[in-house]
Design a protein around this motif. Structure first.
Motif: not given
Length: 249
Positions: A106-109, A166-169
Motif C-alpha cells: 500500500n505504501g511502497m516508499d 501508482v495504485p488508486p487512492g
C-alpha cells in the motif's frame, strides 16, 4: 489577513479568449488560498450569466466564461467590486478523517523514506497522521487532492524518475506537500506512504462527484489491511467512508 504573500489588488491574466486567471497572491500559503476560496464563493453567489466554470487553485482563480454573453472586462469589473472578498459570517468548514493503510504494497516508499530521514516507519506514520492538512486545490486528474500542512520533517524532494503508474487512492508526499490520488491508476513522482479506500472522485455521486474541495481540512487515520479491505468493499458499494464533521469558524 496580513500575510506578505497576499497581493493588495488582484492581477488579471488572459487565458485564451474564454477564460481569465485571477492571481491573488504568491506561494503555498493558507491566507492566499483562503482568499481564493472567498473570491470563488463570492463570484459563485453573484451567479453572473455567462460564467461557465470557476476553478480555484493554490493562489489563483480561473474563471471560464462565454464571450458571446460576458466580456473579460465585465469579469474584471465584477472581481474589483468584490475586492477584497470577505469570508461569510458563520462560515462552515468541513474536516475529513481519511483512513490510510500505510506501508507494504500500500505504501511502497515508506521504508525508503524512513531510511532517508534516519528514523522508523512508525515515526513516519505518526508524524504524517498527526498533522492537520488544508485542501489547497483539486487538479491534474479528477479527484487528485493537493494538501498543505505536512510536517517539515517529512519534506523531501520528489522522485527523480516518476512512476508511470501508482495504485488508486495512493497517499503520498512530495516537497512540502501531501496528496491523495484519485481512485484510478495514475502516474506520480511523489513518494507513496500508504493507500486509502476513500474515493475522492466518484461519478456515481451526481450531486457532488468530488468529495473534497479547496478550504477543507483533512486528517489521516492509520488502519490495518483487514479494515482497508472492508472499507474498500463499502466504497465500491457507493458509501462515503471518510468521516466528516462540520464546524463554524
Amino acid at each position: 489577513m496580513t500575510t506578505d504573500a497576499l497581493y493588495a489588488l488582484p492581477r488579471f491574466r488572459r487565458s485564451g479568449d474564454a477564460a481569465l486567471t485571477i492571481e491573488v497572491g504568491d506561494g503555498i500559503d493558507a491566507d492566499v488560498n483562503a482568499r481564493v476560496v472567498d473570491l470563488d464563493r463570492a463570484l459563485t453567489e453573484r451567479a453572473l450569466r455567462g460564467i461557465v466554470e470557476i476553478v480555484p487553485t493554490y493562489r489563483t482563480l480561473l474563471v471560464c466564461f462565454d464571450p458571446t454573453v460576458l466580456s473579460r472586462r465585465a469579469v474584471e469589473t465584477e472581481v474589483m467590486s468584490l475586492w477584497p472578498p470577505a469570508p461569510p459570517a458563520g462560515q462552515v468548514r468541513r474536516r475529513w478523517t481519511v483512513p490510510v493503510a500505510y506501508g507494504g504494497d500500500n505504501g511502497m516508499d515508506l521504508d525508503w523514506l524512513a531510511q532517508r530521514l534516519d528514523t522508523t516507519t512508525d515515526d513516519i506514520v505518526a508524524r504524517h497522521s498527526a498533522a492537520e492538512y488544508r485542501v489547497y486545490m483539486i487538479g491534474f486528474m479528477p479527484g487528485l487532492t493537493y494538501l498543505g500542512g505536512l510536517d517539515p520533517f517529512l519534506h523531501v524532494d520528489r522522485r527523480p524518475e516518476p512512476r508511470l503508474v501508482v495504485p488508486p487512492g495512493s497517499v503520498s508526499v512530495g516537497g512540502q506537500q501531501a496528496a491523495i490520488s484519485p481512485p484510478l491508476p495514475a502516474p506520480s513522482g511523489w513518494h507513496m506512504l500508504g493507500r486509502t479506500p476513500v474515493r475522492s472522485y466518484d461519478p456515481r455521486r451526481e450531486a457532488e462527484p468530488f468529495l473534497f474541495r479547496a478550504g477543507d481540512l483533512v486528517r489521516f487515520r492509520p488502519i490495518d489491511g483487514a479494515e482497508c479491505a472492508a472499507l474498500e468493499r463499502a466504497a465500491e458499494a457507493g458509501e462515503i467512508i471518510a468521516e466528516k464533521d462540520e464546524h463554524t469558524v
